[in-house]
Design an enzyme around this catalytic site. Structure first.
Site: not given
Ligand code: ADE
Length: 357
Positions: A85-86, A130, A179, A238
């Site tokens: 997302k980032t 975030d 999330t 990740r």
């Protein structure tokens, strides 16, 4: 890219959670992790692997915004942690040729935190928040006119003499990440022009992520080695990226430096990451439900307490993949281990156990 939040709450909280996920990864410095992640983040759509539907949508939106010479619509990206997302927000900023300021909702506790950031934005800039579902009511109220009319309503003076000052700010784009899209208030959710869920990655996509990261880090890897790491990465880039580093350490110390299928699998076995990508915590969770609660259903609070983990870590980090992999089921009365979950642990599911009478 500017990371505004450098206190203990914001962005680091997310990393703390993911670091907690795997006891073997826990020891890594969180600061270092952030630097590592930033160093391998793709900067354009061609290098951003996976999420093809989202990429195609974004390409059109970005081109239209450029042609209209208008800032982008506010966007909300949701989905489990570690899916990029980032990263996609950074790609959007780079493609638009604008700066991005990155923060997280827990760092925006006081009104002056959010006002300070909003006032510091330049025209066209992107503000990335975030964990946006954790924004408090006051911060949300400040954000509404800022998102809608690019105005901050500031109150000066006290009670009867109080005056509201409408301060214009440059047109900006808010990108929110969460999330838990369901925990966003509907007035906030309604102010996003684009809402998109990020999906878990396929093995093929993760293999490409692993190969790309290995190339950047100048690590020798075979295609089968990359695939072996991808298979155990829980659909999450990740995790794949961290495993590349960990396996590479093994390859250098115990083997000839090259990651092939055997090196990858043996290293991941030592790291106690199984063929499904599950680690000790995941297996402990499934085992607990089977052994102590007859396979469930059992409430999340009970599970978290028994594992000495916090509910949020279980819900945000462990569960999404166990659910997606079909090992765990969510029912109105709590969590249940599926027949596949039993099979994965080598335990016979109740339906497969023979009754004596
Ligand atoms: N690293 C993290 N996410 C990635 C992605 N989607 N593509 C390439 N590298 C990544």
């Amino acid at each position: 890219m500017t990371i505004i939040s450098n206190d203990d709450s914001g962005i680091k909280t997310k990393n703390k959670h993911s670091a907690l996920k795997n006891p073997n990864i826990k020891a890594e410095s969180i600061e270092y992790d952030q630097t590592f992640e930033n160093s391998i983040r793709p900067k354009d759509f061609d290098n951003y692997i996976g999420q093809s539907e989202l990429k195609e949508t974004l390409k059109v939106i970005l081109e239209a915004a450029k042609k209209r010479e208008k800032p982008l619509d506010h966007m909300l990206f949701y989905g489990p942690p570690g899916l990029g997302k980032t990263t996609i927000a950074g790609v959007i900023a780079a493609q638009m040729g604008v700066d991005i300021k990155i923060t997280a909702a827990p760092a925006l506790e006081r009104p002056r935190d959010i006002i300070g950031i909003l006032m510091s934005l330049k025209g066209g800039e992107i503000l990335f928040i975030d964990e946006i579902h954790r924004l408090n009511k006051v911060a949300e109220e400040i954000l509404y006119p800022a998102m809608e009319d690019f105005i901050i309503d500031m109150t000066t003076g006290k009670s009867q003499t109080a005056k509201t000052l409408r301060v214009p700010i440059p047109k900006f784009t808010l990108i929110g990440a969460t999330t838990k899209a369901g925990e966003l208030s509907s007035p906030l959710r309604d102010r996003f022009g684009v809402i998109h869920r990020l999906e878990f990655y396929t093995i093929e996509e993760l293999t490409k992520v692993v190969e790309r990261t290995a190339k950047i880090l100048q690590i020798d890897i075979t295609e089968a080695g990359a695939k072996a790491i991808a298979i155990r990465s829980r659909g999450t880039p990740r995790i794949a990226n961290r495993l590349v580093k960990r396996v590479s350490d093994f390859a250098i110390v115990k083997y000839d430096g090259i990651i092939d299928e055997k090196v990858a699998n043996e290293s991941l076995d030592i790291l106690k990451i199984d063929e499904f990508g599950l680690d000790n915590t995941d297996r402990a969770l499934l085992n607990l439900i089977i052994e102590k609660y007859d396979g469930g259903p059992v409430g999340i609070e009970t599970i978290a307490a028994a594992l000495s983990e916090d509910v949020r870590t279980i819900e945000d980090v462990c569960e999404p993949y166990l659910l997606q992999a079909g090992l765990l089921q969510r029912t109105p009365r709590g969590r249940k281990v599926s027949p596949e979950g039993y099979r994965h642990l080598g335990i016979k599911a109740p339906s497969e156990q023979k009754t004596l009478f």
